[in-house]
Motif scaffolding. Sequence first.
Motif, short mmCIF file in Angstrom:
data_model
loop_
_atom_site.label_atom_id
_atom_site.label_comp_id
_atom_site.label_asym_id
_atom_site.label_seq_id
_atom_site.Cartn_x
_atom_site.Cartn_y
_atom_site.Cartn_z
N PHE A 114 6.68 -7.35 -3.78
CA PHE A 114 5.57 -6.98 -2.90
C PHE A 114 6.09 -6.99 -1.47
N SER A 115 5.42 -6.26 -0.62
CA SER A 115 5.82 -6.19 0.78
C SER A 115 4.61 -6.30 1.69
N GLY A 116 4.86 -6.72 2.90
CA GLY A 116 3.81 -6.81 3.92
C GLY A 116 4.26 -6.11 5.18
N ILE A 117 3.37 -5.33 5.77
CA ILE A 117 3.71 -4.56 6.96
C ILE A 117 2.65 -4.78 8.04
N PHE A 118 3.12 -5.17 9.22
CA PHE A 118 2.26 -5.19 10.40
C PHE A 118 2.33 -3.79 11.02
N GLY A 119 1.56 -2.87 10.46
CA GLY A 119 1.62 -1.49 10.91
C GLY A 119 1.20 -1.33 12.35
N GLN A 120 2.05 -0.71 13.15
CA GLN A 120 1.78 -0.56 14.58
C GLN A 120 1.73 0.91 15.00
N LEU A 121 1.35 1.78 14.05
CA LEU A 121 1.34 3.20 14.35
C LEU A 121 -0.01 3.70 14.82
N ASP A 122 -1.01 2.87 14.77
CA ASP A 122 -2.30 3.21 15.37
C ASP A 122 -3.00 1.92 15.75
#
Length: 213
Positions: A114-122
């Motif tokens: 599993f992975s976790g992403i602090f998405g910073q694209l919006d």
Amino acid sequence: MVTYRIAALVAGFALLVAGCTSDTDGSPESTDDGDGPGATGDPDPGGVELPHSGAPSVDNPIDPEPFLGEPCSVFDVDALEVAGFEILEVTPEPKAPVGPTCQWIFDPRSDGSFSGIFGQLDEQGVSSVYAQRDSLDLFEELDPIEGHPIVAYSQHDGRESGRCSVAVGLRDDFAYDIGVTAIGVDNEYSADPCGTAHELAGLAIETMTEGEE
């Protein structure tokens, strides 16, 4: 371009999954079919009032800043094992183009990851997902945890093959995405990948809340 963020994050997730590919018998190969963590949305929110598109508000906002430099600190391996998640390997990607990312590979490796992403694209949080709900193959609101809305989503519903992504509202303008890829057909994670992602979301919220105290 409303699909910009999801396309970028799906590509980033595909690279993570490929990273655990091995020629060794019993090890998983990349099976990504577009089910990666990351909310949909326009990279420029344009001053849109949040939340929107029917998304719920975040009752207890969390500042993700303390975890951006060390994205793997969201999950303590010992705490994961206490919760029943056996972990073989942890891979940080704090400078990933999609945002600070970490991948946890299950033990045995053949069970997936599993992975976790602090998405910073919006800057639209879970509203990005709600805005695209009619175009997603999977859109399912899950039970909120401690005032944080959680929604399972995907361009291609991969639950039957052990894949599920959820967006967790940390603030109205920021979501943390968790993607489960349970490659093994006979493991506890593949039976209910969205349930697994939801349980992991609870652990993440607990860690990040404690980090603010």
